[in-house]
Scaffold this active site. Structure first.
Site, PDB file in Angstrom:
ATOM      1  N   ASP A 285       0.495  -1.328  -0.475  1.00  0.00           N
ATOM      2  CA  ASP A 285       0.281   0.086  -0.148  1.00  0.00           C
ATOM      3  C   ASP A 285       1.345   1.470  -0.103  1.00  0.00           C
ATOM      4  OD1 ASP A 285      -2.506   1.146   0.779  1.00  0.00           O
ATOM      5  OD2 ASP A 285      -2.218   1.919   2.273  1.00  0.00           O
ATOM      6  N   GLU A 327       1.270  -0.419  -4.983  1.00  0.00           N
ATOM      7  CA  GLU A 327       0.130   0.509  -5.939  1.00  0.00           C
ATOM      8  C   GLU A 327       0.768   1.531  -5.155  1.00  0.00           C
ATOM      9  OE1 GLU A 327      -3.001   3.350  -3.937  1.00  0.00           O
ATOM     10  OE2 GLU A 327      -1.539   2.170  -2.401  1.00  0.00           O
TER      11      GLU A 327
HETATM   12  C1  GLC Z   1      -4.238   3.258  -0.543  1.00  0.00           C
HETATM   13  C2  GLC Z   1      -5.973   3.188  -0.193  1.00  0.00           C
HETATM   14  C3  GLC Z   1      -6.270   4.354  -0.021  1.00  0.00           C
HETATM   15  C4  GLC Z   1      -6.104   4.496   1.569  1.00  0.00           C
HETATM   16  C5  GLC Z   1      -4.170   5.094   1.570  1.00  0.00           C
HETATM   17  C6  GLC Z   1      -3.539   5.182   3.044  1.00  0.00           C
HETATM   18  O1  GLC Z   1      -4.065   3.554  -1.220  1.00  0.00           O
HETATM   19  O2  GLC Z   1      -5.623   2.633  -1.380  1.00  0.00           O
HETATM   20  O3  GLC Z   1      -7.302   3.058   0.455  1.00  0.00           O
HETATM   21  O4  GLC Z   1      -6.611   5.917   1.486  1.00  0.00           O
HETATM   22  O5  GLC Z   1      -3.579   3.818   1.073  1.00  0.00           O
HETATM   23  O6  GLC Z   1      -3.764   3.997   3.583  1.00  0.00           O
HETATM   24  C1  GLC Z   2      -3.335   9.208  -3.864  1.00  0.00           C
HETATM   25  C2  GLC Z   2      -2.132   8.214  -3.680  1.00  0.00           C
HETATM   26  C3  GLC Z   2      -2.892   6.918  -3.651  1.00  0.00           C
HETATM   27  C4  GLC Z   2      -4.145   6.509  -2.263  1.00  0.00           C
HETATM   28  C5  GLC Z   2      -5.287   7.531  -2.811  1.00  0.00           C
HETATM   29  C6  GLC Z   2      -5.585   7.903  -1.646  1.00  0.00           C
HETATM   30  O1  GLC Z   2      -3.480   9.252  -5.078  1.00  0.00           O
HETATM   31  O2  GLC Z   2      -1.201   8.451  -4.169  1.00  0.00           O
HETATM   32  O3  GLC Z   2      -2.230   6.098  -3.155  1.00  0.00           O
HETATM   33  O4  GLC Z   2      -4.659   5.371  -2.729  1.00  0.00           O
HETATM   34  O5  GLC Z   2      -4.258   8.948  -3.182  1.00  0.00           O
HETATM   35  O6  GLC Z   2      -6.953   8.549  -2.766  1.00  0.00           O
END
Ligand code: GLC
Ligand code: GLC
Length: 659
Positions: A285, A327
């Site tokens: 993540d 991700e």
């Molecule tokens: C990732 C998840 C998102 C979350 C963020 C913080 O991007 O997909 O849902 O808000 O991480 O953990």
């Molecule tokens: C941003 C971050 C991603 C996260 C997202 C949540 O795009 O890069 O990691 O999941 O915000 O909205």
């Protein structure tokens, strides 16, 4: 091995011998792995922590803990380690179909997930990502992404034993289990955070804590706000600590301090525990944010890669079949940098996702075609996770320089796409919701379920409006009702088209559970105080028995989508050419039609997708060129496609032509 590393290796062995580890039954196998891996691990660890006096001590301890994790590994998973190492490339096969779901919303509990296995099998699922199921704060938990303990499940979902039982049931059904490794931050209720708050200096150093505002400001000026509607800035004041804590996301998500090797070692331990619970793929993540350095944006820094590679190295020692899924929702060049056999073998493909929606809005495929031609290829042995929707918002992450090549202004184009998907642009078919509008720069992202963004919700509303008018006796010549509305048909086809491209480009297609039944936006989050500030809840669907029943009825939207997706999954699994990563984008002579070829063992696949909501006709000459003069069969309906005939494409139609 060079001298430094061999002497360090000897130090490990001596230390382990003294402690009796080397005479334990599992040592010989582990020692062979260590022979192959030690130098790489040591070099990565050195790059991060070489300047620290406790470097060697930490490394030796890390290797020891890795060995202990290996000793505890269940025979089923050891077997998988032997059968399915990343190098086997099993995940690139066309038989792989992914799904992602919230445990509570999709199945009630971890135990309930076992009962959903037959449902997943109907869709050909072989890979299941469960949204975070760990213990997290009751209210402020970011949908589970604020983890209070990686060792406990959220009790409302079941126990760790339930998770293990599920992992075994899935393994028996041929489904690989993926889970999140939320390693950039913990919740402020994690025991490490609690210890830090209570003044324990060891744990204070687990986080990025600044008593001095000037230090904070030096960083802050270079950072972007991820959730600007919630708060501005990336730091949160802690009364207990009388200091600022780094919090990239919400104020209750405390960023971990990877400058401290103890943090790396502690998280490596949590990772190994997850592996031994039966998790085969870890979704890493928020990878972009894990390393911070003043004067930079603190995103995608070289050390972020070193950290991931070091975790991968640990996995190779204790649980070598473990895959990492990156991700990174960032610039396409930065996304690509995380992908590699020795880093993340799998990556979300946010560019494809965003551009499928972009092409749907513009009815033009040029940006999508350009990206597929330029950016789709991955290092050998790695694969994309191709998705259409997920639990997060849609950000328009195409590269401005790609857009500029086509004369498109990135900034203006994003503004158009936001208007379009919020439904405010005239003629839009979408009903989406704004996410995180930032008045400082005009940025925003979009939320909404696939069905609502693709036009199903709007077509139904329009159908209902017409029905109301009809009941009132108004004359509505030519108007159609829900069941046979053209707009509704096109919207259903659009969902299948977007998924169909995700199924055919190469990589694992990922079904976001709910999309296969056409679940539309759920606005009930607006009246739930725990969710109302976060519009992503609008597209996090709850299981509906009613819709699930409709999946057997071809007259319903749910039935058409479900059977369409199940059919695509079947065709994909039966034809290895879908697994091949290489594709050649071709120009079919129409701005709305995407076309690409793929080749595998003598078979050639031509994929055509019409992103227009009007019918399009490809003339005979073009068809002949596309098919290299030979006839093919459209796998989706079994009909022949002849090289000497025009080819009509219905609105949002797709062809998978095998020849
Ligand atoms: C990732 C998840 C998102 C979350 C963020 C913080 O991007 O997909 O849902 O808000 O991480 O953990
Ligand atoms: C941003 C971050 C991603 C996260 C997202 C949540 O795009 O890069 O990691 O999941 O915000 O909205």
């Amino acid at each position: 091995m060079n001298r430094i590393w061999s002497s360090l290796r000897r130090q490990c062995d001596d230390e382990f011998a003294v402690r009796g580890l080397t005479s334990r039954p599992d040592w010989p196998v582990f020692a062979i792995r260590l022979d192959g891996e030690f130098q790489r691990l040591a070099e990565l660890f050195w790059a991060l922590y070489g300047s620290r006096p406790d470097f060697a001590l930490q490394l030796v301890r890390l290797v020891e803990e890795t060995f202990v994790a290996y000793e505890r590994r269940d025979p089923t998973f050891r077997n998988r380690d032997d059968q399915m190492p990343p190098e086997s490339g099993w995940f690139a096969s066309s038989s792989q179909i992914g799904a992602v779901a919230y445990v509570d919303r999709f199945a009630g509990s971890l135990e309930g997930m076992i009962d959903r296995i037959p449902y997943l099998k109907e869709l050909g699922v072989t890979f299941l990502h469960l949204m975070p199921f760990f213990r997290s704060p009751e209210r402020h938990n970011d949908g589970g992404y604020a983890v209070s303990s990686y060792r406990d499940t959220n009790p409302a979902l079941g126990s760790m034993e339930d998770l293990e039982a599920l992992a075994h049931a899935l393994a028996a059904a041929g489904i690989v289990l993926a889970a999140d490794f939320v390693f950039n931050h913990t919740s402020d209720e994690h025991e490490w955070a609690k210890a830090a708050r209570s003044g324990d200096l060891e744990y204070d150093d687990f986080y990025l804590v600044f008593p001095d505002r000037a230090e904070v400001d030096a960083f802050q000026n270079h950072l972007r706000d991820i959730f600007p509607e919630v708060r501005s800035g990336s730091f949160t004041w802690s009364e207990d600590m009388q200091a600022w804590v780094w919090t990239t996301f919400h104020s209750y998500q405390w960023d971990l301090n990877y400058g401290n090797p103890a943090v790396f070692c502690a998280m490596a331990n949590e990772m190994l525990l997850l592996a031994n619970r039966g998790i085969s793929v870890l979704r890493l993540d928020a990878v972009a944010f894990i390393w911070k350095q003043s004067g930079t944006s603190c995103e995608n820094l070289p050390e972020a890669h070193t950290i991931i590679k070091a975790f991968q190295s640990i996995a190779r020692l204790a649980c070598p079949s473990m895959l990492f899924l990156s991700e990174a929702i960032v610039h396409p060049d930065d996304i690509a940098a995380y992908i590699g056999l020795r880093e993340c073998q799998l990556s979300y493909n946010p560019l494809l996702m965003a551009e499928l929606w972009e092409a749907s809005a513009t009815r033009e495929v040029r940006l999508l075609s350009l990206s597929l031609a330029k950016r789709h290829r991955l290092p050998a042995g790695c694969a994309w996770i191709n998705y259409v929707r997920c639990h997060d918002d849609i950000g328009w992450t195409f590269a401005d320089e790609d857009a500029a090549e086509l004369g498109i202004n990135g900034h203006d184009h994003r503004a158009f796409l936001n208007d379009f998907y919020m439904g405010t642009f005239p003629g839009s078919f979408s009903r989406g919701v704004s996410f995180q509008y930032n008045p400082a720069n005009g940025d925003r992202r979009i939320c909404g379920s696939a069905a609502s963004l693709a036009g199903i919700e709007r077509a139904r509303l329009e159908g209902a409006r017409l029905e109301g008018a009809r009941l009132e006796g108004a004359r509505l010549e030519g108007a159609r009702l829900e069941g046979d509305s053209e707009d509704l048909d096109t919207a259903v086809q659009r969902v299948l088209l977007l998924y169909g491209i995700a199924f055919s480009v190469g990589g694992i297609p990922l079904l976001y559970m709910g999309d296969e039944l056409g679940v539309t936006n759920d606005y009930s989050y607006e009246s739930d105080p725990a969710e109302s500030a976060d519009s992503r809840w609008v597209h996090r669907p709850r299981w509906s028995d009613e819709l699930a029943t409709q999946r057997h009825d071809a007259k319903t939207v749910a039935g058409r989508l479900h059977s369409g997706m199940a059919r695509m999954a079947k065709i994909r699994a039966a034809n290895p050419v879908f697994g091949s990563q290489g594709l050649v984008v071709v120009d079919p002579g129409h701005h709305s039609v995407l076309a690409f070829h793929k080749q595998d063992t003598g078979k050639s696949l031509t994929v055509l997708g019409n992103f227009s909501d009007h019918a399009v006709r490809l003339d005979q000459q073009t068809v002949s060129l596309l098919l290299h003069g030979v006839r093919g069969i459209n796998l989706l309906d079994g009909c022949l496609v002849m090289p000497d005939e025009d080819l009509p494409l219905e609105p949002c139609a797709m062809f998978w032509i095998l020849s």
